[in-house]
Scaffold this motif. Structure first.
Motif, PDB file in Angstrom:
ATOM      1  N   GLY A  27       0.813  -1.206   0.000  1.00  0.00           N
ATOM      2  CA  GLY A  27       0.000   0.000   0.000  1.00  0.00           C
ATOM      3  C   GLY A  27       0.848   1.258   0.000  1.00  0.00           C
ATOM      4  N   GLY A  28       0.321   2.300  -0.625  1.00  0.00           N
ATOM      5  CA  GLY A  28       1.007   3.584  -0.638  1.00  0.00           C
ATOM      6  C   GLY A  28       2.125   3.635  -1.665  1.00  0.00           C
ATOM      7  N   ASN A  29       2.689   4.816  -1.806  1.00  0.00           N
ATOM      8  CA  ASN A  29       3.807   5.011  -2.716  1.00  0.00           C
ATOM      9  C   ASN A  29       4.594   6.241  -2.301  1.00  0.00           C
ATOM     10  N   THR A  30       5.828   6.307  -2.750  1.00  0.00           N
ATOM     11  CA  THR A  30       6.743   7.391  -2.415  1.00  0.00           C
ATOM     12  C   THR A  30       7.369   7.903  -3.707  1.00  0.00           C
ATOM     13  N   SER A  31       7.890   9.134  -3.654  1.00  0.00           N
ATOM     14  CA  SER A  31       8.500   9.689  -4.863  1.00  0.00           C
ATOM     15  C   SER A  31       9.546  10.730  -4.507  1.00  0.00           C
ATOM     16  N   ALA A  32      10.357  11.029  -5.491  1.00  0.00           N
ATOM     17  CA  ALA A  32      11.354  12.101  -5.373  1.00  0.00           C
ATOM     18  C   ALA A  32      11.585  12.676  -6.757  1.00  0.00           C
ATOM     19  N   LYS A  33      11.818  13.978  -6.811  1.00  0.00           N
ATOM     20  CA  LYS A  33      12.077  14.673  -8.072  1.00  0.00           C
ATOM     21  C   LYS A  33      13.544  15.084  -8.104  1.00  0.00           C
ATOM     22  N   GLY A  34      14.133  14.964  -9.271  1.00  0.00           N
ATOM     23  CA  GLY A  34      15.539  15.311  -9.412  1.00  0.00           C
ATOM     24  C   GLY A  34      15.881  15.589 -10.858  1.00  0.00           C
ATOM     25  N   PRO A  39      18.901  11.261 -22.718  1.00  0.00           N
ATOM     26  CA  PRO A  39      19.820  10.368 -23.432  1.00  0.00           C
ATOM     27  C   PRO A  39      20.042  10.755 -24.888  1.00  0.00           C
ATOM     28  N   VAL A  40      19.178  11.619 -25.453  1.00  0.00           N
ATOM     29  CA  VAL A  40      19.313  12.022 -26.849  1.00  0.00           C
ATOM     30  C   VAL A  40      20.137  13.306 -26.974  1.00  0.00           C
ATOM     31  N   ASP A  44      20.174  18.550 -19.351  1.00  0.00           N
ATOM     32  CA  ASP A  44      19.524  18.215 -18.087  1.00  0.00           C
ATOM     33  C   ASP A  44      18.012  18.155 -18.281  1.00  0.00           C
ATOM     34  N   VAL A  45      17.379  17.256 -17.548  1.00  0.00           N
ATOM     35  CA  VAL A  45      15.934  17.112 -17.626  1.00  0.00           C
ATOM     36  C   VAL A  45      15.413  16.795 -16.235  1.00  0.00           C
ATOM     37  N   ASP A  46      14.291  17.412 -15.880  1.00  0.00           N
ATOM     38  CA  ASP A  46      13.675  17.170 -14.575  1.00  0.00           C
ATOM     39  C   ASP A  46      12.892  15.862 -14.614  1.00  0.00           C
ATOM     40  N   LEU A  47      13.128  15.019 -13.599  1.00  0.00           N
ATOM     41  CA  LEU A  47      12.549  13.684 -13.571  1.00  0.00           C
ATOM     42  C   LEU A  47      11.780  13.435 -12.284  1.00  0.00           C
ATOM     43  N   LEU A  48      10.810  12.522 -12.358  1.00  0.00           N
ATOM     44  CA  LEU A  48      10.076  12.035 -11.193  1.00  0.00           C
ATOM     45  C   LEU A  48      10.382  10.548 -11.041  1.00  0.00           C
TER      46      LEU A  48
END
Length: 672
Positions: A27-34, A39-40, A44-48
């Protein structure tokens, strides 16, 4: 840098998921942005990074994370077609993925991606859901947290809920999280440490609030006291196969029994029927426990026959009620009804039986209902318990996205959902049979007189070890009770326990004769009798397999007691096949030739005795036996195990009363 970032997210997830007070299994979930690298372009690209669909926080690894580009995910707000079509957004998440590999995004991805906070936790703590399901949840949330945690009304998980939470966070810049009506909590923070700290603050603050503000007896007085432990578990083992059989009316289920203090307090309370009828609320709960449990309404002191009869009546009524529930809410495009049997059965004074397609699902269903009990206790202690509406429960239970997830599940193994008990399972043929049946999907009970050997094999197959002397009918009954409490019953029993003493007739003592007949003839009878009792109660048929011997039909020298005992076993197969067929119980036998390698019998002296009879060195005995066969091959334990599997896996479903030779071809033992 990215690897460290992901490692920190996984470590936070594991810490939160390891404590059941924080969230339930899977149950539930966690995340972080960085920031990552495209790759192309190399820019830099913002990711979740977010826990993917179907994972568990406590055991999450980096491979269980979904990785999405934030710019693409947030661009979906510009094309969002509205709440009536929000399910379409889940498919759109696939076009936001970054790089190769990674887990599939879950329905909660929008909740994490649309929030501005760098780190987000969504959890299902009992204390948080207690407030989320209280009738006056908004007022209680304000009283408990002030403006630090904000109430969000119930909304089905999805894109719109993500938008709602993001808006609440913008409107309340000092808030650390939200209580999601009927559902759980979401917290956030600028750093991983702050996010985790905020999650734990919400959980602990809610706990203190409920402890300090709540009344002590939210379930009312005790109406049915628990039976004493020994008596309780004996009755539970008697009822478990009956209950499992009822719960398997539409599809085979495994069962699990729980009689913890939490469960006994609830099932014995005067309000159990009232509260159980309201059902669970958190989507993770009722997806595994069904819309509501079935509750027995007789005291445990009633005659067992009356308890069983009443369970059958209540089950019939439950199926009618469930079908009516489905028909009330089903729409033309709803998935077909999956099954009308209860997943949870509550028995006052005894405990809880939970069911699922495999043993983990059965156990987890029970754990989730314990969560639900804790939620009801908390909500009733400060207010009154008000789960989400039945219509909303149906929309989630029969959600097209949930149906698609079920269809993606791998096909079950041939023996999935079946419980096998193997006597003499600690070595030789028994061990090989336990290993094979477990590999094919069965839950295996390893029964052996040698407790250490049984434990070793049970550990190998992730099964249950029971120490049992098959000549002791009380010990045999205990073994089947243990199997019923662990798995709900037994479907497949292998009568394999045996020993042998090789002596000429004039040297064979009465003790030699009695010992071999006690273990193999009497022992097989006792095991078969107990197995039949369980299988008849379950009403799902079953398999009894006797590991007899080619000596049941072949007259070898210096072997009268062993050969006669094996002949007794062989005829038990025929007798029981004739008697038990009306219950769908098939009885078959396997007749191996001498299995030397890995055999406890041969290692215990039989090998030396037979080698002396045939005038060959003991180490050459296996090769000697092979040379006298038509195929010139040595019979191994795995060959016998393969025959047991062939008889029980389903392709021979109309075969009973058969003996299968596994002897590499011994003409003198051909069946006539």
């Amino acid at each position: 840098m990215i690897e460290t970032f992901k490692s920190a997210l996984v470590a936070r997830s594991n810490r939160l998921g390891a404590d059941p007070h924080n969230t339930n299994f899977a149950g539930g979930n966690t995340s972080a942005k960085g920031t990552g690298t495209d790759p192309v372009t190399g820019a830099d690209v913002d990711l979740l990074y977010v826990k993917g669909s179907g994972g568990d926080l406590g055991t999450l690894t980096e491979s269980g994370l979904a990785v999405l580009r934030l710019d693409r995910l947030r661009a979906l707000t510009e094309v969002y077609p509205g709440v009536e079509r929000e399910d379409e957004m889940v498919a759109a998440f696939d076009y936001c993925l970054h790089g190769r590999g990674g887990a599939a995004p879950s329905i909660d991805t929008a909740m994490h991606g649309l929030l501005d906070a760098a780190h987000v936790d969504h959890l299902h703590p009992d204390t948080g859901i207690a407030l989320a399901t209280a009738a006056d949840g908004p007022a209680l949330t304000e009283e408990c947290f002030g403006g630090r945690v904000v109430w969000v009304p119930w909304r089905r998980p999805g894109f719109q809920l993500g938008l709602d939470i993001a808006e609440v966070a913008r409107e309340h810049p000092d808030a650390i999280g939200v209580i999601l009506g009927g559902h759980g909590i979401t917290a956030w923070g600028a750093t991983s440490e702050e996010c985790e700290r905020n999650s734990l603050e919400i959980i602990e603050t809610a706990r203190r609030f409920l402890d300090e503000r709540g009344r002590p007896d939210p379930f009312g007085a005790t109406a049915v006291a628990p039976l004493p432990e020994t008596e309780r578990r004996v009755l539970a083992a008697r009822l478990a196969p009956v209950v499992r059989g009822l719960a398997s009316t539409d599809r085979r289920q495994l069962g699990h029994f729980t009689d913890s203090d939490v469960v006994l307090d609830f099932v014995g309370s005067e309000r159990v029927h009232e509260l159980a009828a309201l059902g669970t609320s958190c989507p993770d709960h009722f997806l595994r426990t069904k819309v509501r449990p079935m509750v027995l309404d007789l005291p445990p002191t009633a005659p067992v026959e009356d308890l069983v009869a009443r369970l059958r009546e209540l089950h019939a009524a439950y199926r009618e009620d469930y079908r009516a529930y489905y028909e009330r809410h089903a729409e033309p495009d709803s998935p077909p009804m999956r099954g009308a049997d209860p997943a949870i059965v509550l028995v006052p004074g005894v405990g809880m039986f939970s069911h699922g397609k495999d043993i983990q699902t059965a156990r987890v269903a029970g754990e989730f209902y314990v969560n639900a009990i804790n939620v009801m206790r908390g909500a009733e202690s400060v207010s009154s318990y008000r789960p989400i509406e039945e219509r909303e429960k149906f929309r989630i239970e029969y959600w097209a996205l949930e149906e698609a997830k079920l269809r993606r599940m791998p096909a079950p193994k041939p023996l999935a959902g079946r419980v096998a008990l193997v006597t003499g399972g600690g070595s030789g043929i028994g061990r090989a049979t336990a290993v094979r049946l477990a590999a094919e999907g069965a839950c295996v009970v390893v029964a052996d007189r040698d407790a250490a050997a049984a434990d070793a094999v049970a550990s190998e197959v992730d099964g249950l070890a029971v120490a049992v002397d098959v000549t002791d009918e009380h010990a045999v009954a205990r073994a089947f009770r243990d199997a019923a409490l662990a798995y709900g019953g037994v479907d497949l029993v292998v009568n394999n326990a045996g020993l042998s003493i090789s002596k000429p007739l004039l040297d064979t003592t009465a003790d030699d004769w009695d010992l071999q007949h006690d273990v193999m003839a009497k022992g097989s009878f006792l095991v078969a009798r107990e197995a039949a009792r369980v299988m008849v109660d379950q009403g799902m048929g079953g398999d009894l397999v006797y590991v007899a011997s080619k000596n049941a039909v072949f007259a070898g020298p210096n072997n009268v007691a062993y050969g006669a005992a094996k002949a007794d076993q062989a005829h038990q197969v025929r007798l029981l096949a004739a008697e038990l067929g009306e219950h769908g119980i098939r009885v078959n036998g396997v007749n191996p030739d001498a299995v030397v390698r890995g055999s406890g019998i041969f290692a215990g002296g039989w090998g030396a005795q037979r080698a002396a009879v045939y005038g060959v060195p003991e180490e050459d005995l296996g090769a000697f036996y092979a040379r006298r066969t038509l195929l010139k091959r040595e019979v191994l334990p795995e060959h016998v195990a393969a025959a047991v599997f062939a008889l029980t896996a389903g392709d021979l479903s109309l075969t009973t009363g058969l003996h299968v030779p596994v002897d590499a071809g011994v003409a003198a033992a051909f069946l006539r």
